[in-house]
Motif scaffolding. Structure first.
Motif, PDB file in Angstrom:
ATOM      1  N   GLN A  30       9.204   6.930   0.283  1.00 42.06           N
ATOM      2  CA  GLN A  30       8.353   6.045   1.075  1.00 42.06           C
ATOM      3  C   GLN A  30       6.883   6.269   0.735  1.00 42.06           C
ATOM      4  O   GLN A  30       6.113   5.314   0.623  1.00 42.06           O
ATOM      5  CB  GLN A  30       8.577   6.284   2.570  1.00 42.06           C
ATOM      6  CG  GLN A  30       7.647   5.446   3.452  1.00 42.06           C
ATOM      7  CD  GLN A  30       7.917   5.623   4.927  1.00 42.06           C
ATOM      8  OE1 GLN A  30       9.033   5.431   5.365  1.00 42.06           O
ATOM      9  NE2 GLN A  30       6.884   5.991   5.695  1.00 42.06           N
ATOM     10  N   TYR A  31       6.511   7.543   0.553  1.00 38.90           N
ATOM     11  CA  TYR A  31       5.113   7.842   0.219  1.00 38.90           C
ATOM     12  C   TYR A  31       4.728   7.208  -1.116  1.00 38.90           C
ATOM     13  O   TYR A  31       3.667   6.588  -1.240  1.00 38.90           O
ATOM     14  CB  TYR A  31       4.905   9.354   0.153  1.00 38.90           C
ATOM     15  CG  TYR A  31       3.537   9.731  -0.379  1.00 38.90           C
ATOM     16  CD1 TYR A  31       2.411   9.645   0.427  1.00 38.90           C
ATOM     17  CD2 TYR A  31       3.377  10.151  -1.700  1.00 38.90           C
ATOM     18  CE1 TYR A  31       1.146   9.972  -0.062  1.00 38.90           C
ATOM     19  CE2 TYR A  31       2.120  10.475  -2.197  1.00 38.90           C
ATOM     20  CZ  TYR A  31       1.017  10.384  -1.373  1.00 38.90           C
ATOM     21  OH  TYR A  31      -0.225  10.694  -1.863  1.00 38.90           O
ATOM     22  N   VAL A  32       5.585   7.353  -2.104  1.00 38.21           N
ATOM     23  CA  VAL A  32       5.276   6.798  -3.423  1.00 38.21           C
ATOM     24  C   VAL A  32       5.188   5.275  -3.358  1.00 38.21           C
ATOM     25  O   VAL A  32       4.328   4.656  -3.989  1.00 38.21           O
ATOM     26  CB  VAL A  32       6.316   7.255  -4.462  1.00 38.21           C
ATOM     27  CG1 VAL A  32       5.999   6.666  -5.834  1.00 38.21           C
ATOM     28  CG2 VAL A  32       6.354   8.774  -4.552  1.00 38.21           C
ATOM     29  N   LYS A  33       6.053   4.674  -2.576  1.00 37.42           N
ATOM     30  CA  LYS A  33       6.009   3.223  -2.396  1.00 37.42           C
ATOM     31  C   LYS A  33       4.698   2.799  -1.740  1.00 37.42           C
ATOM     32  O   LYS A  33       4.062   1.811  -2.153  1.00 37.42           O
ATOM     33  CB  LYS A  33       7.197   2.772  -1.557  1.00 37.42           C
ATOM     34  CG  LYS A  33       7.257   1.268  -1.326  1.00 37.42           C
ATOM     35  CD  LYS A  33       8.450   0.885  -0.461  1.00 37.42           C
ATOM     36  CE  LYS A  33       8.467  -0.623  -0.202  1.00 37.42           C
ATOM     37  NZ  LYS A  33       9.604  -1.006   0.679  1.00 37.42           N
ATOM     38  N   LYS A  34       4.264   3.552  -0.729  1.00 38.15           N
ATOM     39  CA  LYS A  34       3.004   3.244  -0.053  1.00 38.15           C
ATOM     40  C   LYS A  34       1.815   3.426  -1.000  1.00 38.15           C
ATOM     41  O   LYS A  34       0.839   2.656  -0.949  1.00 38.15           O
ATOM     42  CB  LYS A  34       2.832   4.141   1.166  1.00 38.15           C
ATOM     43  CG  LYS A  34       3.851   3.905   2.275  1.00 38.15           C
ATOM     44  CD  LYS A  34       3.582   2.618   3.025  1.00 38.15           C
ATOM     45  CE  LYS A  34       4.497   2.482   4.228  1.00 38.15           C
ATOM     46  NZ  LYS A  34       4.288   1.203   4.952  1.00 38.15           N
ATOM     47  N   LEU A  35       1.894   4.432  -1.854  1.00 31.72           N
ATOM     48  CA  LEU A  35       0.839   4.649  -2.847  1.00 31.72           C
ATOM     49  C   LEU A  35       0.749   3.455  -3.788  1.00 31.72           C
ATOM     50  O   LEU A  35      -0.348   2.951  -4.088  1.00 31.72           O
ATOM     51  CB  LEU A  35       1.130   5.935  -3.630  1.00 31.72           C
ATOM     52  CG  LEU A  35       0.251   6.215  -4.851  1.00 31.72           C
ATOM     53  CD1 LEU A  35      -1.214   6.337  -4.460  1.00 31.72           C
ATOM     54  CD2 LEU A  35       0.723   7.486  -5.565  1.00 31.72           C
ATOM     55  N   ARG A  36       1.890   2.972  -4.243  1.00 32.86           N
ATOM     56  CA  ARG A  36       1.924   1.802  -5.130  1.00 32.86           C
ATOM     57  C   ARG A  36       1.325   0.578  -4.414  1.00 32.86           C
ATOM     58  O   ARG A  36       0.528  -0.162  -5.007  1.00 32.86           O
ATOM     59  CB  ARG A  36       3.368   1.548  -5.540  1.00 32.86           C
ATOM     60  CG  ARG A  36       3.661   0.279  -6.338  1.00 32.86           C
ATOM     61  CD  ARG A  36       3.103   0.315  -7.749  1.00 32.86           C
ATOM     62  NE  ARG A  36       1.715  -0.094  -7.820  1.00 32.86           N
ATOM     63  CZ  ARG A  36       0.990  -0.082  -8.923  1.00 32.86           C
ATOM     64  NH1 ARG A  36       1.519   0.307 -10.066  1.00 32.86           N
ATOM     65  NH2 ARG A  36      -0.273  -0.462  -8.902  1.00 32.86           N
ATOM     66  N   GLU A  37       1.696   0.394  -3.176  1.00 32.76           N
ATOM     67  CA  GLU A  37       1.197  -0.750  -2.415  1.00 32.76           C
ATOM     68  C   GLU A  37      -0.313  -0.675  -2.220  1.00 32.76           C
ATOM     69  O   GLU A  37      -1.012  -1.693  -2.316  1.00 32.76           O
ATOM     70  CB  GLU A  37       1.902  -0.818  -1.057  1.00 32.76           C
ATOM     71  CG  GLU A  37       3.370  -1.218  -1.158  1.00 32.76           C
ATOM     72  CD  GLU A  37       4.086  -1.125   0.178  1.00 32.76           C
ATOM     73  OE1 GLU A  37       3.460  -0.629   1.152  1.00 32.76           O
ATOM     74  OE2 GLU A  37       5.260  -1.533   0.247  1.00 32.76           O
ATOM     75  N   ARG A  38      -0.823   0.527  -1.949  1.00 32.31           N
ATOM     76  CA  ARG A  38      -2.264   0.671  -1.727  1.00 32.31           C
ATOM     77  C   ARG A  38      -3.050   0.386  -3.004  1.00 32.31           C
ATOM     78  O   ARG A  38      -4.126  -0.239  -2.952  1.00 32.31           O
ATOM     79  CB  ARG A  38      -2.573   2.073  -1.210  1.00 32.31           C
ATOM     80  CG  ARG A  38      -4.033   2.293  -0.817  1.00 32.31           C
ATOM     81  CD  ARG A  38      -4.451   1.348   0.285  1.00 32.31           C
ATOM     82  NE  ARG A  38      -5.860   1.552   0.647  1.00 32.31           N
ATOM     83  CZ  ARG A  38      -6.582   0.693   1.336  1.00 32.31           C
ATOM     84  NH1 ARG A  38      -6.022  -0.435   1.763  1.00 32.31           N
ATOM     85  NH2 ARG A  38      -7.834   0.953   1.621  1.00 32.31           N
ATOM     86  N   CYS A  39      -2.534   0.809  -4.131  1.00 30.40           N
ATOM     87  CA  CYS A  39      -3.192   0.493  -5.401  1.00 30.40           C
ATOM     88  C   CYS A  39      -3.170  -1.011  -5.660  1.00 30.40           C
ATOM     89  O   CYS A  39      -4.156  -1.583  -6.148  1.00 30.40           O
ATOM     90  CB  CYS A  39      -2.525   1.256  -6.547  1.00 30.40           C
ATOM     91  SG  CYS A  39      -2.872   3.030  -6.545  1.00 30.40           S
ATOM     92  N   ASN A  40      -2.071  -1.648  -5.332  1.00 29.08           N
ATOM     93  CA  ASN A  40      -1.994  -3.101  -5.480  1.00 29.08           C
ATOM     94  C   ASN A  40      -3.042  -3.796  -4.612  1.00 29.08           C
ATOM     95  O   ASN A  40      -3.705  -4.748  -5.045  1.00 29.08           O
ATOM     96  CB  ASN A  40      -0.606  -3.606  -5.075  1.00 29.08           C
ATOM     97  CG  ASN A  40       0.484  -3.201  -6.060  1.00 29.08           C
ATOM     98  OD1 ASN A  40       0.191  -2.784  -7.179  1.00 29.08           O
ATOM     99  ND2 ASN A  40       1.724  -3.316  -5.642  1.00 29.08           N
ATOM    100  N   GLU A  41      -3.193  -3.332  -3.373  1.00 34.42           N
ATOM    101  CA  GLU A  41      -4.140  -3.947  -2.435  1.00 34.42           C
ATOM    102  C   GLU A  41      -5.585  -3.819  -2.896  1.00 34.42           C
ATOM    103  O   GLU A  41      -6.394  -4.733  -2.700  1.00 34.42           O
ATOM    104  CB  GLU A  41      -3.998  -3.291  -1.060  1.00 34.42           C
ATOM    105  CG  GLU A  41      -2.678  -3.582  -0.368  1.00 34.42           C
ATOM    106  CD  GLU A  41      -2.438  -2.673   0.829  1.00 34.42           C
ATOM    107  OE1 GLU A  41      -3.330  -1.831   1.123  1.00 34.42           O
ATOM    108  OE2 GLU A  41      -1.371  -2.781   1.461  1.00 34.42           O
ATOM    109  N   THR A  42      -5.928  -2.685  -3.511  1.00 38.45           N
ATOM    110  CA  THR A  42      -7.324  -2.397  -3.852  1.00 38.45           C
ATOM    111  C   THR A  42      -7.679  -2.706  -5.303  1.00 38.45           C
ATOM    112  O   THR A  42      -8.852  -2.706  -5.670  1.00 38.45           O
ATOM    113  CB  THR A  42      -7.640  -0.919  -3.583  1.00 38.45           C
ATOM    114  OG1 THR A  42      -6.776  -0.100  -4.394  1.00 38.45           O
ATOM    115  CG2 THR A  42      -7.440  -0.571  -2.110  1.00 38.45           C
ATOM    116  N   GLY A  43      -6.666  -2.952  -6.137  1.00 38.27           N
ATOM    117  CA  GLY A  43      -6.926  -3.191  -7.553  1.00 38.27           C
ATOM    118  C   GLY A  43      -7.159  -1.932  -8.356  1.00 38.27           C
ATOM    119  O   GLY A  43      -7.605  -1.986  -9.520  1.00 38.27           O
TER     120      GLY A  43
END
Length: 396
Positions: free
Chosen positions: A200-213
């Motif tokens: 879940q943490y790694v997924k959230k990390l991926r999502e946050r990078c997507n959100e911020t570019g």
């Protein structure tokens, strides 16, 4: 006449005041041999380098053939060199579609340096996010993102605009913003003592990078090339980065590193300025030949498929010992937590006297490192577990 050991201390620059001083004359398979025939189980693989075993005949043959054809010709990227092209094609064929452009360098630290430059150039941003207890190398840029102040205090000033987060802590991810060029992370923290994040943490990390570019950079210098039971650790975690870093086992025993990304991202190094990243010896033909042979060896023999089970044989047996507080294991990447630096050192010294080599972690000196060549057999895993158990009994 000075002995080899004396000459070693006299002429080779030292990294500590107490080197291991283990003299090795030959290495084969999972064993190292001393000058008087001493035999040691190599349970650290040169820090996760010798995944395909020492003296692998297929790799040795590839090295010999390429050395006879040609070695260095020209700085990286100017000549079409078959070993570089074939290796890059093979690597891209086993990676996700977005990881289709390979920049070959000499080492892991150089792969890190190239990736940091790439992220800054592509995003136009300067902030780098890294993690506490991370290890990415010892050159100035890599040192700047090392997550241990003690290791870098006396080398400051280092790169500015570096922010450190706690690994596997979701709340910290909000510190990744639209000012962040990249987030560089080990998918499994190695020198911190084999710290495995939640999916879940790694997924959230991926999502946050997507959100911020921000570009997500996975440092798989230790975890890559089969060490975790998949060719790449990101396959186990279910997340694909924009940039992948490889070295150590990637070279099949020869010095080689790479940063891998998409053609779109990598193209920024070709202009404004041209030669945005250059190297003389990066992608050395002999190293590339060794790397290709190693990749082919691992895939054709299905060795990586067996790694998880081999790791469990060792981990499960050692976890039974009363001295062991915890075993952290993924594939053949194992930390045996003893809770004491003195006990770790005692086991290391016991091993040197009883035929096996283990080590400690840079940022976790209370745990023992076990990372043998991936070719170790299940029977040898059981022998290793027995040897280490005997060692634990001796220091209890």
């Amino acid at each position: 006449m000075n002995t080899l050991r004396q000459l070693f201390q006299k002429h080779l620059a030292q990294t500590s005041d107490s080197p291991l001083m283990l003299e090795i004359n030959k290495a084969e398979g999972v064993f190292l041999f001393g000058p008087n025939g001493e035999e040691y189980f190599d349970l650290i693989s040169g820090i996760s380098v010798s995944n395909t075993g020492h003296g692998n005949p297929e790799i040795v043959s590839a090295v010999q053939k390429q050395a006879a054809d040609y070695m260095h010709l020209m700085v990286y990227g100017e000549y079409v060199q078959k070993p570089q092209v074939e290796l890059s094609e093979k690597l891209c064929s086993i990676l996700p579609e977005n990881l289709n452009s390979v920049y070959l360098v000499n080492s892991g630290s150089e792969a890190v340096e190239g990736a940091l430059k790439l992220a800054k150039r592509f995003t136009g941003r300067s902030e780098i996010v890294a993690f506490k207890n991370a290890y990415h190398g010892s050159t100035h840029g890599a040192l700047s993102i090392m997550g241990c102040e003690e290791q870098k205090r006396n080398f400051r000033p280092l790169l500015p605009d570096v922010r450190f987060l706690n690994f596997n802590v979701e709340d910290d991810l909000k510190q990744i913003t639209d000012k962040t060029a990249c987030v560089i992370v080990e998918p499994i923290q190695a020198e911190a003592g084999i710290r495995i994040p939640s999916l879940q943490y790694v997924k959230k990390l991926r999502e946050r990078c997507n959100e911020t570019g921000a570009l997500l950079i996975f440092d798989e210098i230790q975890t890559g090339i089969g060490r975790t039971g998949k060719m790449f650790a990101f396959e186990k975690l279910g997340v694909v980065p924009e940039v992948l870093l490889l070295a150590k086992a990637f070279g099949g025993g020869m010095p080689l590193g790479a940063f891998v990304s998409s053609q779109e991202i990598m193209s920024v190094l070709t202009n404004n300025p041209i030669l945005g990243h250059i190297t003389t010896f990066g992608g050395h033909p002999v190293s590339c030949a060794a790397s290709l042979a190693a990749l082919n060896f691992l895939s054709s023999n299905k060795i990586v498929d067996e790694v998880d089970n081999k790791g469990k044989i060792i981990a499960d047996e050692l976890a039974k010992h009363p001295l062991v507080k915890e075993v952290r294991q993924i594939g053949l990447m194992i930390a045996v937590e003893l809770g004491s630096f003195e006990k770790v050192q005692a086991l290391i010294q016991y091993g040197l006297k009883h035929g096996f080599i283990v080590d400690w972690f840079l940022f976790c000196n209370t745990a023992v490192r076990i990372a043998p060549p991936l070719i170790i057999t299940e029977e040898q895993c059981r022998r290793v577990a027995k040897l280490i158990t005997d060692g634990l009994n001796s220091i209890s």
